[in-house]
Design a protein around this motif. Structure first.
Motif, PDB file in Angstrom:
ATOM      1  N   TRP A  41     -25.927   9.291  20.562  1.00  0.00           N
ATOM      2  CA  TRP A  41     -26.605   9.210  21.852  1.00  0.00           C
ATOM      3  C   TRP A  41     -27.609   8.049  21.860  1.00  0.00           C
ATOM      4  CZ3 TRP A  41     -25.782  10.281  26.580  1.00  0.00           C
ATOM      5  CH2 TRP A  41     -26.806  10.411  27.513  1.00  0.00           C
ATOM      6  N   MET A  42     -28.288   7.832  20.746  1.00  0.00           N
ATOM      7  CA  MET A  42     -29.187   6.686  20.625  1.00  0.00           C
ATOM      8  C   MET A  42     -28.430   5.389  20.877  1.00  0.00           C
ATOM      9  SD  MET A  42     -31.340   7.710  17.173  1.00  0.00           S
ATOM     10  CE  MET A  42     -31.899   6.026  16.956  1.00  0.00           C
ATOM     11  N   GLY A  43     -27.251   5.263  20.258  1.00  0.00           N
ATOM     12  CA  GLY A  43     -26.458   4.048  20.415  1.00  0.00           C
ATOM     13  C   GLY A  43     -25.971   3.852  21.833  1.00  0.00           C
ATOM     14  N   TYR A  44     -25.474   4.915  22.437  1.00  0.00           N
ATOM     15  CA  TYR A  44     -24.973   4.801  23.809  1.00  0.00           C
ATOM     16  C   TYR A  44     -26.081   4.433  24.794  1.00  0.00           C
ATOM     17  CZ  TYR A  44     -20.365   6.738  22.671  1.00  0.00           C
ATOM     18  OH  TYR A  44     -19.101   6.945  22.176  1.00  0.00           O
ATOM     19  N   THR A  45     -27.236   5.087  24.671  1.00  0.00           N
ATOM     20  CA  THR A  45     -28.328   4.803  25.603  1.00  0.00           C
ATOM     21  C   THR A  45     -28.910   3.413  25.371  1.00  0.00           C
ATOM     22  OG1 THR A  45     -29.885   5.976  24.129  1.00  0.00           O
ATOM     23  CG2 THR A  45     -28.946   7.223  25.949  1.00  0.00           C
ATOM     24  N   GLU A  46     -28.913   2.978  24.115  1.00  0.00           N
ATOM     25  CA  GLU A  46     -29.422   1.640  23.827  1.00  0.00           C
ATOM     26  C   GLU A  46     -28.545   0.568  24.475  1.00  0.00           C
ATOM     27  OE1 GLU A  46     -30.213  -1.088  19.875  1.00  0.00           O
ATOM     28  OE2 GLU A  46     -30.761   1.026  19.789  1.00  0.00           O
ATOM     29  N   TYR A  47     -27.237   0.714  24.362  1.00  0.00           N
ATOM     30  CA  TYR A  47     -26.333  -0.265  24.990  1.00  0.00           C
ATOM     31  C   TYR A  47     -26.384  -0.169  26.516  1.00  0.00           C
ATOM     32  CZ  TYR A  47     -23.754  -2.947  21.480  1.00  0.00           C
ATOM     33  OH  TYR A  47     -23.386  -3.887  20.541  1.00  0.00           O
ATOM     34  N   PHE A  48     -26.569   1.042  27.031  1.00  0.00           N
ATOM     35  CA  PHE A  48     -26.703   1.201  28.485  1.00  0.00           C
ATOM     36  C   PHE A  48     -27.963   0.498  28.980  1.00  0.00           C
ATOM     37  CE2 PHE A  48     -28.543   3.620  32.067  1.00  0.00           C
ATOM     38  CZ  PHE A  48     -27.525   3.457  33.006  1.00  0.00           C
ATOM     39  N   ASP A  49     -29.070   0.717  28.294  1.00  0.00           N
ATOM     40  CA  ASP A  49     -30.339   0.086  28.694  1.00  0.00           C
ATOM     41  C   ASP A  49     -30.281  -1.436  28.588  1.00  0.00           C
ATOM     42  OD1 ASP A  49     -31.419   2.581  29.160  1.00  0.00           O
ATOM     43  OD2 ASP A  49     -32.444   2.717  27.224  1.00  0.00           O
ATOM     44  N   ALA A  50     -29.453  -1.928  27.672  1.00  0.00           N
ATOM     45  CA  ALA A  50     -29.324  -3.373  27.480  1.00  0.00           C
ATOM     46  C   ALA A  50     -28.295  -3.994  28.422  1.00  0.00           C
ATOM     47  CB  ALA A  50     -28.940  -3.669  26.034  1.00  0.00           C
ATOM     48  N   GLY A  51     -27.665  -3.162  29.251  1.00  0.00           N
ATOM     49  CA  GLY A  51     -26.675  -3.668  30.186  1.00  0.00           C
ATOM     50  C   GLY A  51     -25.316  -3.934  29.567  1.00  0.00           C
ATOM     51  N   LYS A  52     -25.087  -3.411  28.367  1.00  0.00           N
ATOM     52  CA  LYS A  52     -23.804  -3.602  27.697  1.00  0.00           C
ATOM     53  C   LYS A  52     -22.801  -2.511  28.043  1.00  0.00           C
ATOM     54  CE  LYS A  52     -25.511  -6.266  23.725  1.00  0.00           C
ATOM     55  NZ  LYS A  52     -24.535  -7.389  23.847  1.00  0.00           N
ATOM     56  N   ALA A  53     -23.240  -1.503  28.772  1.00  0.00           N
ATOM     57  CA  ALA A  53     -22.362  -0.435  29.261  1.00  0.00           C
ATOM     58  C   ALA A  53     -22.916   0.038  30.593  1.00  0.00           C
ATOM     59  CB  ALA A  53     -22.298   0.719  28.271  1.00  0.00           C
ATOM     60  N   SER A  54     -22.018   0.424  31.490  1.00  0.00           N
ATOM     61  CA  SER A  54     -22.457   0.839  32.830  1.00  0.00           C
ATOM     62  C   SER A  54     -22.684   2.338  32.940  1.00  0.00           C
ATOM     63  CB  SER A  54     -21.411   0.408  33.868  1.00  0.00           C
ATOM     64  OG  SER A  54     -20.145   0.990  33.568  1.00  0.00           O
ATOM     65  N   SER A  55     -22.426   3.068  31.847  1.00  0.00           N
ATOM     66  CA  SER A  55     -22.617   4.512  31.869  1.00  0.00           C
ATOM     67  C   SER A  55     -22.834   5.012  30.449  1.00  0.00           C
ATOM     68  CB  SER A  55     -21.390   5.205  32.471  1.00  0.00           C
ATOM     69  OG  SER A  55     -20.244   4.988  31.654  1.00  0.00           O
ATOM     70  N   THR A  56     -23.169   6.280  30.342  1.00  0.00           N
ATOM     71  CA  THR A  56     -23.254   6.942  29.041  1.00  0.00           C
ATOM     72  C   THR A  56     -22.354   8.179  29.089  1.00  0.00           C
ATOM     73  OG1 THR A  56     -25.190   8.200  29.789  1.00  0.00           O
ATOM     74  CG2 THR A  56     -25.601   6.178  28.527  1.00  0.00           C
ATOM     75  N   PRO A  57     -21.816   8.603  27.950  1.00  0.00           N
ATOM     76  CA  PRO A  57     -20.887   9.737  27.966  1.00  0.00           C
ATOM     77  C   PRO A  57     -21.577  11.096  28.001  1.00  0.00           C
ATOM     78  CG  PRO A  57     -21.107   8.897  25.741  1.00  0.00           C
ATOM     79  CD  PRO A  57     -21.923   7.983  26.615  1.00  0.00           C
ATOM     80  N   THR A  58     -20.823  12.087  28.386  1.00  0.00           N
ATOM     81  CA  THR A  58     -21.231  13.473  28.210  1.00  0.00           C
ATOM     82  C   THR A  58     -20.998  13.821  26.742  1.00  0.00           C
ATOM     83  OG1 THR A  58     -20.631  14.056  30.476  1.00  0.00           O
ATOM     84  CG2 THR A  58     -20.765  15.863  28.885  1.00  0.00           C
TER      85      THR A  58
END
Length: 355
Positions: A197-214
């Motif tokens: 979850w840390m990794g997903y949110t970090e990439y989301f906050d950096a604009g490297k992903a447009s969403s985070t998973p469930t």
């Protein structure tokens, strides 16, 4: 360029400096495999992927965290590390300590560690302290002894462990081109689901992903504190890697589950082993029992509709099947083994009769 490990690859996202000595065995960069036969037989349009962490250097996802934990321990001047373990952490700690040229002490529960993992801890030269208790007892002892002994704890309470483990989420996003809709993981100590979850949110906050998973976490019935809402005093399950009754990352895991609109569930040992065998026979993927629970959870939630058709789903397989060969062999029909004389005619007969 030659791949040299996850710290070098993600140096700008990890707490290391230009002069930090990196303790690496080339971990990370594990395959993301799309399942073909199982979804086809189910008749689902869900895109189901396996992140096969069993192909890390010591055969489990623990290498991702251990490269960071040992790197930082060496950077701080430590000459020894210590951990409590049900197996995979001890194997990784022993290997990375050997690589670093420092001492490893591992506390394991007597009779509660798979043979493959014990062999790794032993052959790498660690000092093994076997206790008449479970993982949770060992974890308490590690915390207490670290207060006066000159050792660095490398369990997942070490924040650098989670920093290394978060890189699995980076790799998944980079390979898919987006975050999956759902990510399914086995849950024992709950450090890995927290790190993802840390990794997903970090990439989301950096604009490297447009969403985070469930985020979906699955536990064994005999070691399911998240399902019961309280710690389990004497956890029991064939899935030794998640035989933990008092998760060290409890609060973080509960929070991320709520933040991601996720859930927890549990499975019997029979269901876990059936899924392990299903993966080997239908997809050619051999994982340890604890790993299979992530796929068991995904399949159940796909069948029930909780995971909608058309979703993209990643299941983490945390360890290789060779970690626990005894359990694997016990599921096989050894009576079906064919014994013949070494002649062409008998070989031909055996093949034709079993086509």
């Amino acid at each position: 360029m030659r791949y040299t490990g996850l710290i070098e690859r993600y140096r700008d996202r990890l707490p290391v400096g230009d002069k930090t000595r990196l303790i690496s065995l080339g971990e990370g960069n594990t395959p993301l495999i799309r399942l073909e036969n199982i979804p086809c037989e189910m008749g689902t349009q869900v895109k189901l992927y396996i992140k096969y962490e069993g192909l890390n250097p010591t055969g489990s996802f623990k290498d991702r965290g251990m490269t960071m934990a040992v790197t930082k321990a060496v950077e701080s001047g430590s000459k020894a590390i210590i951990c409590a373990s049900t197996g995979n952490t001890s194997a990784a700690a022993a290997a990375y300590a050997a690589r670093a040229g420092i001492k490893a002490f591992v506390i394991i529960p007597e009779g509660k560690i798979a043979l493959g993992k014990l062999a790794q801890a032993m052959i790498h030269g660690s000092t093994i302290i076997q206790i008449k208790g479970n993982f949770d007892d060992g974890m308490q002892l590690v915390k207490e002894v670290a207060e006066f002994a000159p050792v660095s704890i490398v369990n997942s309470i070490n924040p650098f462990r989670l920093q290394g483990q978060k890189t699995a989420a980076f790799e998944i996003i980079e390979e898919l081109g987006h975050a999956p809709d759902y990510h399914c993981l086995p849950v024992g100590n709950a450090g890995n689901i927290t790190a993802h979850w840390m990794g997903y949110t970090e990439y989301f906050d950096a604009g490297k992903a447009s969403s985070t998973p469930t985020m979906l976490g699955y536990q064994a019935e005999g070691a399911a504190p998240f399902i019961h809402g309280s710690k389990v005093e004497k956890p029991e399950t064939i899935a030794t890697a998640i035989r933990i009754g008092n998760p060290q990352s409890w609060d973080k895991a509960i929070k991320l589950s709520k933040d991601s609109n996720g859930w927890f569930d549990c499975f019997s040992d029979k269901e876990i082993l059936a899924t392990q065998k299903l993966l080997t026979e239908k997809e050619g993927i051999f994982c340890e029992p604890a790993s299979a629970i992530s796929v068991a959870g995904a399949l159940k939630d796909i069948e029930s509709g909780k995971i909608p058709d058309g979703s993209s789903v990643v299941c983490t397989l945390t360890g290789h099947g060779l970690k626990d060969p005894d359990t694997a062999i016990s599921q096989c029909d050894t009576d079906a083994m064919i014994n013949i004389n070494p002649t062409l005619e008998e070989v031909k007969k055996a093949i034709l009769e079993n086509m």
